[in-house]
Design an enzyme around this catalytic site. Structure first.
Site, PDB file in Angstrom:
ATOM      1  N   CYS A   1     -45.073  -4.299  -2.241  1.00  0.00           N
ATOM      2  CA  CYS A   1     -45.591  -5.588  -1.989  1.00  0.00           C
ATOM      3  C   CYS A   1     -45.709  -5.965  -0.632  1.00  0.00           C
ATOM      4  O   CYS A   1     -44.605  -6.356  -0.131  1.00  0.00           O
ATOM      5  CB  CYS A   1     -45.218  -6.732  -3.097  1.00  0.00           C
ATOM      6  SG  CYS A   1     -46.226  -8.172  -3.011  1.00  0.00           S
TER       7      CYS A   1
ATOM      8  N   HIS B   1     -50.020  -5.757 -11.149  1.00  0.00           N
ATOM      9  CA  HIS B   1     -49.193  -6.269  -9.888  1.00  0.00           C
ATOM     10  C   HIS B   1     -49.852  -7.568  -9.273  1.00  0.00           C
ATOM     11  O   HIS B   1     -49.310  -8.562  -9.203  1.00  0.00           O
ATOM     12  CB  HIS B   1     -48.956  -5.015  -8.987  1.00  0.00           C
ATOM     13  CG  HIS B   1     -48.414  -5.556  -7.750  1.00  0.00           C
ATOM     14  ND1 HIS B   1     -47.106  -5.311  -7.375  1.00  0.00           N
ATOM     15  CD2 HIS B   1     -48.833  -6.548  -6.843  1.00  0.00           C
ATOM     16  CE1 HIS B   1     -46.629  -5.698  -6.410  1.00  0.00           C
ATOM     17  NE2 HIS B   1     -47.457  -6.612  -5.997  1.00  0.00           N
ATOM     18  N   GLU B   2     -51.388  -7.611  -9.214  1.00  0.00           N
ATOM     19  CA  GLU B   2     -52.099  -8.420  -8.696  1.00  0.00           C
ATOM     20  C   GLU B   2     -51.724  -9.582  -9.748  1.00  0.00           C
ATOM     21  O   GLU B   2     -51.776 -10.899  -9.465  1.00  0.00           O
ATOM     22  CB  GLU B   2     -53.237  -8.109  -8.214  1.00  0.00           C
ATOM     23  CG  GLU B   2     -53.189  -7.144  -7.099  1.00  0.00           C
ATOM     24  CD  GLU B   2     -52.209  -7.232  -6.078  1.00  0.00           C
ATOM     25  OE1 GLU B   2     -51.993  -8.328  -5.855  1.00  0.00           O
ATOM     26  OE2 GLU B   2     -51.883  -6.269  -5.434  1.00  0.00           O
TER      27      GLU B   2
ATOM     28  N   HIS C   1     -48.917 -11.965  -9.679  1.00  0.00           N
ATOM     29  CA  HIS C   1     -49.072 -12.976  -8.649  1.00  0.00           C
ATOM     30  C   HIS C   1     -49.463 -14.056  -9.058  1.00  0.00           C
ATOM     31  O   HIS C   1     -49.060 -15.256  -8.597  1.00  0.00           O
ATOM     32  CB  HIS C   1     -50.025 -12.299  -7.502  1.00  0.00           C
ATOM     33  CG  HIS C   1     -48.990 -11.488  -6.545  1.00  0.00           C
ATOM     34  ND1 HIS C   1     -47.823 -11.972  -5.595  1.00  0.00           N
ATOM     35  CD2 HIS C   1     -49.341 -10.189  -6.053  1.00  0.00           C
ATOM     36  CE1 HIS C   1     -47.458 -10.904  -4.967  1.00  0.00           C
ATOM     37  NE2 HIS C   1     -48.251  -9.987  -5.324  1.00  0.00           N
TER      38      HIS C   1
HETATM   39 NI    NI Z   1     -47.918  -7.885  -4.288  1.00  0.00          NI
END
Ligand code: NI
Length: 182
Positions: free
Chosen positions: A95, A137-138, A141
């Site tokens: 990341c 993963h996004e 966030h």
């Molecule tokens: Ni990331």
């Protein structure tokens, strides 16, 4: 060359703003297309495969992906929701907001996602492999969750120590070169 993260306004761990939960997008206007353009630019400047709005300090449910070799497959997801998950496995992730960390994460490698594009048009899509992993993963966030939360306690401690040492170095440097106040 990959541009350094701070010149692009990318937030880095342990910045508390990365912990904020993003809000759903309700206005599909030029501000939103400005944001999606900037996200894609940042994605390509950092040679990433995914990027989310909170990483550049916009706490809105917007993310972009492009897993092609030649920047030919930009995908925009506004207000994404996972409808179903399957085919779990361990995958290696990095990341830009947590520099220096390579983490093994348990993720679904097949997902069905529902989202809107930058104009508000809803769509559903099946993603598999790295595509599915990158989307999750996004989406982490957007929920204020970081890769560092998903790795072992040993890696977590190491990455925290490194972030602290870096902050101290920046502090020491600004003390060595004081900005003239008068
Ligand atoms: Ni990331």
């Amino acid at each position: 060359m990959t541009e350094p993260a701070d010149s692009l306004g990318i937030l880095e761990f342990p910045d508390p703003r990365l912990r904020l939960r993003s809000a759903p997008v309700t206005e599909f206007d030029s501000a939103l297309t400005g944001l999606t353009d900037r996200l894609l630019e940042t994605l390509y400047a950092t040679k990433s495969i995914g990027f989310s709005a909170p990483q550049i300090d916009h706490q809105q449910e917007v993310l972009v992906l492009d897993l092609s070799e030649d920047q030919s497959d930009p995908q925009i997801y506004v207000n994404p929701q996972i409808m179903s998950k399957g085919a779990w496995g361990i995958v290696e992730e990095r990341c830009v907001s947590v520099p220096g960390l390579v983490g093994n994460v348990f993720r679904a490698t097949r997902v069905r996602v529902r989202a809107q594009d930058q104009h508000g048009t809803a769509f559903e899509r099946n993603l598999s492999g790295m595509h599915a992993v990158c989307l999750q993963h996004e989406m982490d966030h957007l929920a204020g969750k970081l890769l560092v939360d998903r790795v072992s306690i040993f890696k977590r401690l190491r990455i925290r120590a490194r972030a602290r040492a870096k902050a101290k170095m920046v502090e020491a440097e600004s003390e060595n070169h004081p900005v003239a106040a008068e």
